[in-house]
Design a protein around this motif. Structure first.
Motif, PDB file in Angstrom:
ATOM      1  N   VAL A  26      -6.130  -0.007   5.919  1.00  0.00           N
ATOM      2  CA  VAL A  26      -5.030   0.541   5.113  1.00  0.00           C
ATOM      3  C   VAL A  26      -5.513   1.751   4.325  1.00  0.00           C
ATOM      4  CG1 VAL A  26      -3.499   0.078   3.142  1.00  0.00           C
ATOM      5  CG2 VAL A  26      -3.753  -1.630   4.971  1.00  0.00           C
ATOM      6  N   LEU A  27      -6.682   1.658   3.723  1.00  0.00           N
ATOM      7  CA  LEU A  27      -7.209   2.775   2.936  1.00  0.00           C
ATOM      8  C   LEU A  27      -7.433   4.002   3.829  1.00  0.00           C
ATOM      9  CD1 LEU A  27      -9.776   0.878   0.662  1.00  0.00           C
ATOM     10  CD2 LEU A  27      -7.406   1.494   0.139  1.00  0.00           C
ATOM     11  N   LYS A  29      -5.826   4.723   6.616  1.00  0.00           N
ATOM     12  CA  LYS A  29      -4.519   5.266   7.004  1.00  0.00           C
ATOM     13  C   LYS A  29      -3.913   6.112   5.896  1.00  0.00           C
ATOM     14  CE  LYS A  29      -3.529   1.830  10.465  1.00  0.00           C
ATOM     15  NZ  LYS A  29      -2.987   0.527  10.742  1.00  0.00           N
ATOM     16  N   ASP A  30      -4.342   5.868   4.662  1.00  0.00           N
ATOM     17  CA  ASP A  30      -3.873   6.670   3.538  1.00  0.00           C
ATOM     18  C   ASP A  30      -4.739   7.909   3.328  1.00  0.00           C
ATOM     19  OD1 ASP A  30      -2.049   5.579   0.757  1.00  0.00           O
ATOM     20  OD2 ASP A  30      -1.715   4.893   2.797  1.00  0.00           O
ATOM     21  N   GLY A  31      -5.640   8.165   4.261  1.00  0.00           N
ATOM     22  CA  GLY A  31      -6.431   9.383   4.205  1.00  0.00           C
ATOM     23  C   GLY A  31      -7.756   9.266   3.475  1.00  0.00           C
ATOM     24  N   ARG A 152      -2.265  -6.364   3.372  1.00  0.00           N
ATOM     25  CA  ARG A 152      -2.007  -4.925   3.543  1.00  0.00           C
ATOM     26  C   ARG A 152      -1.214  -4.348   2.372  1.00  0.00           C
ATOM     27  NH1 ARG A 152      -2.044  -6.636   8.948  1.00  0.00           N
ATOM     28  NH2 ARG A 152       0.157  -7.149   8.956  1.00  0.00           N
ATOM     29  N   GLN A 156      -2.485  -1.378  -0.023  1.00  0.00           N
ATOM     30  CA  GLN A 156      -1.676  -0.171  -0.225  1.00  0.00           C
ATOM     31  C   GLN A 156      -1.639   0.189  -1.710  1.00  0.00           C
ATOM     32  OE1 GLN A 156      -0.352   1.719   2.334  1.00  0.00           O
ATOM     33  NE2 GLN A 156      -0.128   3.155   0.648  1.00  0.00           N
ATOM     34  N   ALA A 159      -4.873   1.849  -2.456  1.00  0.00           N
ATOM     35  CA  ALA A 159      -4.849   3.220  -1.910  1.00  0.00           C
ATOM     36  C   ALA A 159      -4.041   4.145  -2.803  1.00  0.00           C
ATOM     37  CB  ALA A 159      -4.273   3.191  -0.495  1.00  0.00           C
ATOM     38  N   GLU A 160      -2.886   3.674  -3.264  1.00  0.00           N
ATOM     39  CA  GLU A 160      -2.049   4.510  -4.136  1.00  0.00           C
ATOM     40  C   GLU A 160      -2.763   4.818  -5.443  1.00  0.00           C
ATOM     41  OE1 GLU A 160       1.733   2.524  -4.458  1.00  0.00           O
ATOM     42  OE2 GLU A 160       2.090   2.744  -2.302  1.00  0.00           O
ATOM     43  N   THR A 163      -5.457   7.489  -4.561  1.00  0.00           N
ATOM     44  CA  THR A 163      -4.979   8.807  -4.162  1.00  0.00           C
ATOM     45  C   THR A 163      -4.227   9.522  -5.289  1.00  0.00           C
ATOM     46  OG1 THR A 163      -2.994   7.830  -3.173  1.00  0.00           O
ATOM     47  CG2 THR A 163      -4.876   8.266  -1.700  1.00  0.00           C
ATOM     48  N   HIS A 164      -3.901   8.801  -6.347  1.00  0.00           N
ATOM     49  CA  HIS A 164      -3.200   9.423  -7.475  1.00  0.00           C
ATOM     50  C   HIS A 164      -4.093   9.612  -8.693  1.00  0.00           C
ATOM     51  CE1 HIS A 164       0.252   8.070  -5.015  1.00  0.00           C
ATOM     52  NE2 HIS A 164       0.694   9.265  -5.372  1.00  0.00           N
TER      53      HIS A 164
END
Length: 165
Positions: A26-27, A29-31, A152, A156, A159-160, A163-164
């Motif tokens: 998942v991480l 897939k979030d780039g 998952r 997510q 990951a959010e 990424t923020h």
């Protein structure tokens, strides 16, 4: 965040490793750049900007490799975003309610300023190593209680957060 994330775990029969791999996927897939490794093989956390640590639960304790990892790297971990997960209940309880971390994990959470902890259902199937595992399986209490949809979704959220930042 543009660095590398370590997803590491302590497992005996591979169930927690599969959860860690799902989180790492998942991480990615979030780039995010992610390495997923067994806790016993990690020699340093310096190359990583964030860490996710998972431990299988055995008799109310986290897997020894996960515990040792946190002890060995506590200074560096305190300086990074850190998430923890446990895997272990051999029933549907983890899908039905929030299960608090075991006492040892709770202490670590406070000391290392852990962002979040979650407990996922565990998995114990035929062929599992260990005398206790064999007794559990013979009593008919084994099975796969992991909910990869929930895993998952939690990943997510990690990951959010990353990424923020």
């Amino acid at each position: 965040m543009t660095g590398t994330v370590l997803v590491t775990y302590g497992t005996t029969n591979g169930s927690t490793a599969a959860i860690a791999e799902a989180i790492a996927d998942v991480l990615r897939k979030d780039g995010l750049t992610v390495e997923s490794l067994p806790a016993r093989s990690v020699t340093s956390v310096r190359p990583y900007d964030a860490v996710v640590v998972g431990g299988a639960l055995y008799a109310g304790r986290w897997h020894k490799d996960a515990r040792r990892f946190l002890r060995r790297h506590r200074t560096e971990l305190a300086e990074r975003p850190l998430w923890l997960f446990s895997s272990g209940p051999l029933d549907a309880s983890a899908s039905q309610r929030d299960i608090p971390p075991v006492r040892g994990v709770q202490r670590v959470m406070t000391r290392l300023h852990v962002r979040e902890h979650v407990t996922f259902g565990g998995c114990l199937q035929e062929g599992a190593k260990g005398r206790v595992a064999g007794m559990i399986l013979r009593s008919g209490k084994g099975g796969d209680f992991r909910d990869f949809g929930v895993i998952r979704t939690w990943a997510q959220g990690v990951a959010e957060a990353l990424t923020h930042e």
